[in-house]
Design an enzyme around this catalytic site. Sequence first.
Site, mmCIF file in Angstrom:
data_model
loop_
_atom_site.group_PDB
_atom_site.id
_atom_site.type_symbol
_atom_site.label_atom_id
_atom_site.label_comp_id
_atom_site.label_asym_id
_atom_site.label_seq_id
_atom_site.Cartn_x
_atom_site.Cartn_y
_atom_site.Cartn_z
ATOM 1 N N CYS A 89 0.874 -1.179 0.000
ATOM 2 C CA CYS A 89 0.000 0.000 0.000
ATOM 3 C C CYS A 89 0.907 1.225 0.000
ATOM 4 O O CYS A 89 2.106 1.097 -0.251
ATOM 5 C CB CYS A 89 -1.004 -0.022 1.155
ATOM 6 S SG CYS A 89 -0.346 0.224 2.814
ATOM 7 N N HIS A 140 14.470 -15.096 11.123
ATOM 8 C CA HIS A 140 14.143 -15.111 12.553
ATOM 9 C C HIS A 140 12.646 -15.249 12.833
ATOM 10 O O HIS A 140 12.274 -15.802 13.866
ATOM 11 C CB HIS A 140 14.647 -13.824 13.226
ATOM 12 C CG HIS A 140 16.140 -13.768 13.322
ATOM 13 N ND1 HIS A 140 16.796 -12.806 14.072
ATOM 14 C CD2 HIS A 140 17.109 -14.536 12.762
ATOM 15 C CE1 HIS A 140 18.110 -12.998 13.975
ATOM 16 N NE2 HIS A 140 18.329 -14.033 13.168
HETATM 17 C C1 RB5 Z 1 -4.169 5.188 0.706
HETATM 18 O O1 RB5 Z 1 -4.265 6.545 0.408
HETATM 19 C C2 RB5 Z 1 -3.213 4.973 1.870
HETATM 20 O O2 RB5 Z 1 -3.789 5.423 3.053
HETATM 21 C C3 RB5 Z 1 -2.826 3.531 1.959
HETATM 22 O O3 RB5 Z 1 -2.231 3.127 0.766
HETATM 23 C C4 RB5 Z 1 -1.823 3.177 3.047
HETATM 24 O O4 RB5 Z 1 -0.738 4.033 3.021
HETATM 25 C C5 RB5 Z 1 -2.380 3.004 4.401
HETATM 26 O O5 RB5 Z 1 -1.705 2.579 5.344
#
Ligand code: RB5
Length: 143
Positions: free
Chosen positions: A65, A98
Site C-alpha cells: 500500500c 528469525h
Molecule cells: C491510501 O491513500 C493509503 O492510506 C494507503 O495506501 C496506506 O498508506 C495506508 O496505510
Amino acid sequence: MTESIAIAADHGGYILKDYIKAQFPNVDWLDLGTNSADSVDYPDFAGKLAAAMKDGKASRGILICGSGIGISIAANRHAHIRCALVHDVTGARLCRQHNDANVLALGARLIGQEVAKDCVDVFLSAEFEGGRHQKRVDKLSSC
Ligand code: RB5
C-alpha cells in the site's frame, strides 16, 4: 520456483505491484489486484491474500500500500499470517530467518523500486533458521 506467491495492493501500491511482477517473471504470481488508481480499501486486499493463503493457493505473499502500514496491520489480524513491513534488505532477510514471515509488506510511497525489488528477492530466497527462533514463532500463534 514452483510455489505460487500471492501479491496484492491497494491503489497506492498497484504500480509497484506490477513492477515487482515484471522483475520476477519466473515467479508463479497469484495477482489479487488492485489494478488501477481507483480508490480501494487496503483491508480488503489483505483479506483476499490471507484467504488465498488459507486455501493453499499460495504459500507466501507480498502486500503493498502507500506506506505498507495499513495493509500489514490488516494482514496480521489473520491468525495464519506473519506479515513483516520492511524498508530495507536486512529487514527482508531477518523477517524470514528469525520470524518465518510468510508475507512481506512494502510501502510504495516510502521506498524506491530497486530497494523494493531487492527486498522481494531476499524475502523469496532466505530461509527460516528455526532453532532458538522456533519457540518464539510458535508463541505468536497463541498471542
Ligand atoms: C491510501 O491513500 C493509503 O492510506 C494507503 O495506501 C496506506 O498508506 C495506508 O496505510
